[in-house]
Design a protein around this motif. Structure first.
Motif, PDB file in Angstrom:
ATOM      1  N   GLU A 299      -0.635   0.887   1.170  1.00  0.00           N
ATOM      2  CA  GLU A 299       0.262   0.507   1.457  1.00  0.00           C
ATOM      3  C   GLU A 299       1.256  -0.775   1.582  1.00  0.00           C
TER       4      GLU A 299
ATOM      5  N   ARG B  19       4.348  -3.158   5.118  1.00  0.00           N
ATOM      6  CA  ARG B  19       2.967  -1.996   4.922  1.00  0.00           C
ATOM      7  C   ARG B  19       4.070  -0.621   5.179  1.00  0.00           C
TER       8      ARG B  19
ATOM      9  N   GLU C 172       4.104   1.929   5.485  1.00  0.00           N
ATOM     10  CA  GLU C 172       3.428   2.781   6.945  1.00  0.00           C
ATOM     11  C   GLU C 172       4.194   3.868   7.240  1.00  0.00           C
TER      12      GLU C 172
ATOM     13  N   ARG D 193       5.472   0.224  14.991  1.00  0.00           N
ATOM     14  CA  ARG D 193       4.189   0.040  13.507  1.00  0.00           C
ATOM     15  C   ARG D 193       5.594   0.520  12.698  1.00  0.00           C
TER      16      ARG D 193
HETATM   17 MG    MG Z   1      -3.575  -0.316   9.996  1.00  0.00          MG
END
Ligand code: MG
Ligand code: ATP
Length: 423
Positions: free
Chosen positions: A65, A114, A116, A122
């Motif tokens: 990540e 990150r 992701e 997120r």
């Molecule tokens: Mg995580």
């Protein structure tokens, strides 16, 4: 078509939504300030090795990540995926233990990065608020960490919280538990998702954290870490729970609550909020007695947590409604061109007294200025340069009611302020 768009997984924070962020930030300042935490701001990038050592090679964060790049001089740098490693680095670098009274309590807020798959709650650039309590092994510090998280969430208006706690034990407890867990995981390997199977040998505790439905089912008979705690860890955990009881903090013991990071020990906790779907964890933390040593320092016991501000903002928007745009309290309208510069001067004086005041830059007629005031959602219009001017006064009109009155200049700020209903 716009030529550029913000990169995938990032977001612009704009008005009126930004008001929620300001609200969270000022609540943080109040709550952590009152609890005697100092704010710390560390760089957004650090040497890659800091995270490799401080977060751990076997974690998703380090494994897949991180935004890592080479500087022009060939140094490996990484956009911080979390801030505990950076804070621990700063703690060591500034010799805080030798200079400051310990334990030392810090809080921070800022962007983390990150790589992701972006989805609800997120992102690739997201924001964390966190605290670290450094150099104390006391169970009371674990409780203090949970307490300030709850107090912060209460201050922003959330009370429907579920606090989950667990203990990971000490190094030795964990070695014994790990053995039992690996044995169990091997026995159910055919029912685990592919990622989890891969983790059986590399990071078995992390399997307990899987979000895969089938995997979670297969884990139902897994051994509990709580059966493996040594005497010291068990005592510590009991003391933490006792202190949470004393503070009136309701919690649930969840033996599968683990952190996939090697330096965590003893207490772990999470706070869940309603209304987030799959990403229901707002806040996660625990004790990390091994981190500072892993970074080359002396053993320094510490406990902390990090909270996702995007997720919290979503919960608050759902609970309280999205913030609405905040217009001026007073829009100053010039009657005739001679009054234009006076509107600006009067706006300055009102602003100095904390009144949200706006003017028109355009030199348009009264009608157009009134329309501008309305479009901006101003509460009052202050008309300057009318016949009231001879009496050192202005006309104040409340846009919603249409009510108009004459107000002496000397009383203007007060009449628009809290008592005048304008603030
Ligand atoms: Mg995580
Ligand atoms: P998750 O299991 O949801 O991936 P995590 O265990 O990776 O979370 P931590 O590293 O403990 O999360 O970070 C603490 C908090 O930061 C999380 O509880 C969450 O609120 C927030 N957070 C983590 N990753 C993201 C992300 N990519 N986008 C938005 N918020 C995030």
């Amino acid at each position: 078509m716009a030529a550029f768009a913000a990169p995938r997984g990032t977001r612009d924070l704009l008005s009126p939504g930004i008001a929620r962020w300001q609200e969270m930030e000022s609540a943080a300042r109040r709550v952590f300030g009152a609890a005697c935490f100092q704010e710390i701001r560390t760089p957004v990038f650090e040497s890659t090795e800091l995270f490799e050592r401080g977060v751990g090679d076997a974690t998703d964060i380090v494994g897949k990540e991180m935004y890592t790049f080479e500087s022009r001089s060939g140094k490996r740098l990484t956009l911080r995926p979390e801030n505990t490693a950076g804070v621990a680095r700063a703690f060591l670098e500034h010799g805080m233990r030798g200079r400051l009274p310990m334990p030392h309590k810090l809080w921070y807020a800022g962007p983390m990065f990150r790589y992701e798959r972006p989805q609800k709650g997120r992102q690739r650039q997201f924001h964390q608020l966190g605290v670290e309590i450094l150099d104390t092994a006391s169970p009371m510090a674990d409780a203090e960490a949970v307490l300030v998280a709850c107090e912060f969430l209460r201050e922003v208006g959330l009370s429907d919280l579920v606090v989950e706690v667990n203990s990971l034990g000490d190094g030795e407890d964990r070695v014994r538990y790990r053995e039992a867990l690996v044995e169990f995981l091997r026995s159910v390997a055919d029912r685990l998702d592919e990622d989890s199977v891969g983790r059986i040998e590399t990071n078995p505790l992390r399997v307990l954290d899987s979000k895969n439905r089938e995997t979670r089912k297969a884990l139902e008979g897994a051994p509990s870490i709580l059966d493996f705690l040594g005497e010291d860890s068990a005592e510590h955990f009991a003391a933490v729970k006792e202190q949470l009881d004393a503070l009136g903090i309701a919690y649930r013991v969840v033996p599968t609550l683990v952190r996939g990071l090697d330096y965590y020990s003893r207490t772990t906790f999470e706070i869940q909020a309603e209304g987030l779907g799959a990403q229901s964890t707002v806040c996660g933390g625990g004790r990390y007695d091994g981190l500072v040593e892993a970074l080359g320092g002396p053993p320094v016991s510490a406990v902390g947590w990090a909270l996702g501000l995007e997720r919290l903002a979503m919960v608050l928007d759902a609970a309280k409604g999205e913030p609405s745009p905040e217009g001026p309290t007073a829009f100053l309208v010039a009657i005739g061109d001679e009054a234009r510069s006076d509107t600006h001067l009067l706006a300055r004086d009102l602003r100095r007294k904390g009144v949200r005041a706006e003017v028109s830059f355009s030199g348009a007629g009264i009608g157009r200025q009134m329309k501008a005031a309305d479009r901006r959602g101003s509460r009052f219009v202050v008309l300057i340069g009318g016949e009231e001017a001879t009496r050192h006064a202005v006309a104040v009109k409340e846009l919603e009611t249409g009510e108009q009155r004459e107000v002496p200049l000397s009383e203007l700020a007060d009449s628009l302020g809290p008592e005048g209903g304008g603030q």
